[in-house]
Design an enzyme around this catalytic site. Structure first.
Site, mmCIF file in Angstrom:
data_model
loop_
_atom_site.group_PDB
_atom_site.id
_atom_site.type_symbol
_atom_site.label_atom_id
_atom_site.label_comp_id
_atom_site.label_asym_id
_atom_site.label_seq_id
_atom_site.Cartn_x
_atom_site.Cartn_y
_atom_site.Cartn_z
ATOM 1 N N THR A 19 44.274 44.638 44.039
ATOM 2 C CA THR A 19 45.234 44.979 45.092
ATOM 3 C C THR A 19 44.626 45.943 46.100
ATOM 4 O O THR A 19 44.986 45.936 47.273
ATOM 5 C CB THR A 19 46.505 45.586 44.455
ATOM 6 O OG1 THR A 19 47.117 44.578 43.665
ATOM 7 C CG2 THR A 19 47.492 46.081 45.482
ATOM 8 N N SER A 65 42.506 40.882 39.029
ATOM 9 C CA SER A 65 41.958 41.246 37.713
ATOM 10 C C SER A 65 42.665 40.577 36.544
ATOM 11 O O SER A 65 42.167 40.627 35.417
ATOM 12 C CB SER A 65 41.915 42.762 37.531
ATOM 13 O OG SER A 65 43.164 43.282 37.173
HETATM 14 C C1 SIN Z 1 46.677 45.257 41.101
HETATM 15 O O1 SIN Z 1 45.515 45.492 41.421
HETATM 16 O O2 SIN Z 1 47.551 46.167 41.117
HETATM 17 C C2 SIN Z 1 47.166 43.913 40.671
HETATM 18 C C3 SIN Z 1 46.197 42.819 40.901
HETATM 19 C C4 SIN Z 1 44.964 42.973 40.076
HETATM 20 O O3 SIN Z 1 45.016 43.523 38.988
HETATM 21 O O4 SIN Z 1 43.913 42.487 40.553
#
Ligand code: SIN
Length: 322
Positions: A19, A65
């Site tokens: 994110t 992720s």
């Molecule tokens: C995030 O980063 O908060 C969610 C998406 C991810 O884990 O890549």
């Protein structure tokens, strides 16, 4: 060989997505975004204060992720080790998604056990949000990577420094989403100043990059199961009935409370053990250890179920090499 030279001052920022690198069409939209859209160099250039720091960037991956995989883990560990071995590098920062960050942090710690700092950071809001948390988290992570007392794999998030072994994502939405159980947070970052509140502890030696297989199919299969009302062990027996290639090498069970298991689930897990499947007993509680006992299945200590899985994967790889 990792060196720790006094003149080392460069911080290497490795991008993996998440994110923190996400974008949304509407700046007011904190959840309807695409993760892993911006390159790591763009993330760094969005933080003016980082212009004063000797930084290098490298994009190791670009993913959400939730889709983190063994091949990316191996590549990331190789790149971290390569940068840490450089005399001019003080530390490495990794931008990552929040969802599996704690697993990657524990994995890197147990593989590399680095002396220099390796800091994972992330964001709960995309880079386009009205109040994005990524730039401040990145700035704080770089500050910790430069701190002479920092060592090992740490997570810096919302102004708090966490140890890889303790940190967990505890909230699905709030920007202070990470906690360290039992008051185990290590320090704080306040206006670029690092304030340690407790010692870093003694790290166990890393298992080393050599144990990591190149092909994903050669990593052992380790599944996580849960004890709950009327757990009957049928999932365990279904896994044991798989063909030799698909049968798990290990099982982690998230028990209730202090790792307790229903009689049926425990019986099924003991059958698995008798067939050579390694079993580790963790807890589905948010915090606290599972105390070891001679007549119980082996305890995962204070590791959460997902970290106990990483631990078991690495133990199995290590044993198969020796
Ligand atoms: C995030 O980063 O908060 C969610 C998406 C991810 O884990 O890549």
């Amino acid at each position: 060989m990792e060196t720790h030279e006094a003149e080392a001052n460069q911080v290497v920022v490795l991008g993996t997505g998440g994110t923190i690198a996400g974008t949304a069409a509407d700046p007011g939209d904190n959840v309807g975004y695409q993760a892993a859209q911006l390159g790591v160099a763009q993330l760094v250039s969005a933080v003016p204060a980082l212009a004063a720091v000797s930084l290098a960037c490298e994009q190791v991956a670009q993913l959400d992720s939730k889709d983190m995989d063994f091949a990316t883990w191996r590549q990331l560990a190789i790149r971290v080790a390569a940068h840490l071995a450089r005399e001019d590098v003080a530390g490495v920062v990794i931008t990552h998604g929040t969802d599996t960050l704690e697993e990657t942090a524990y994995f890197l710690q147990r593989v590399l056990a680095p002396k220099k700092p390796v800091i994972l950071t992330a964001a709960m809001r995309p880079a386009t949000a009205l109040q994005t948390d990524g730039p401040q988290n990145l700035l704080d992570a770089v500050a910790v990577a430069q701190d002479p007392q920092a060592s090992g794999v740490l997570v810096v998030f919302a102004g708090v420094i966490h140890a890889a072994e303790q940190v967990r994502k505890a909230h699905s939405y709030r920007v202070d989403a990470f906690v360290s159980s039992d008051g185990a947070r290590l320090g704080l970052v306040e206006e670029g100043q690092v304030r340690w509140v407790q010692g870093l502890g003694q790290a166990r030696p890393g298992v080393g990059l050599e144990v990591l297989p190149t092909a994903a199919k050669d990593w052992p299969r380790v599944e996580i199961l849960l004890n709950h009302v009327a757990s009957d062990g049928r999932l365990v027996r279904a896994l044991l009935a798989q063909s030799t290639d698909d049968k798990p090498g290990g099982l982690v069970v998230a028990g209730t409370g202090n790792g307790s298991l229903s009689q049926d689930l425990e019986a099924a897990l003991r059958e698995a053990q008798a067939q050579g499947v390694r079993v580790l007993r963790s807890t589905r509680c948010d915090a606290g250890p599972v105390t070891a006992s001679a007549d119980a299945l082996p305890s995962a200590g204070a590791l959460s179920p997902v970290k106990a899985r990483v631990e078991l994967i690495l133990q199995l790889l290590n044993e198969s090499k020796s």
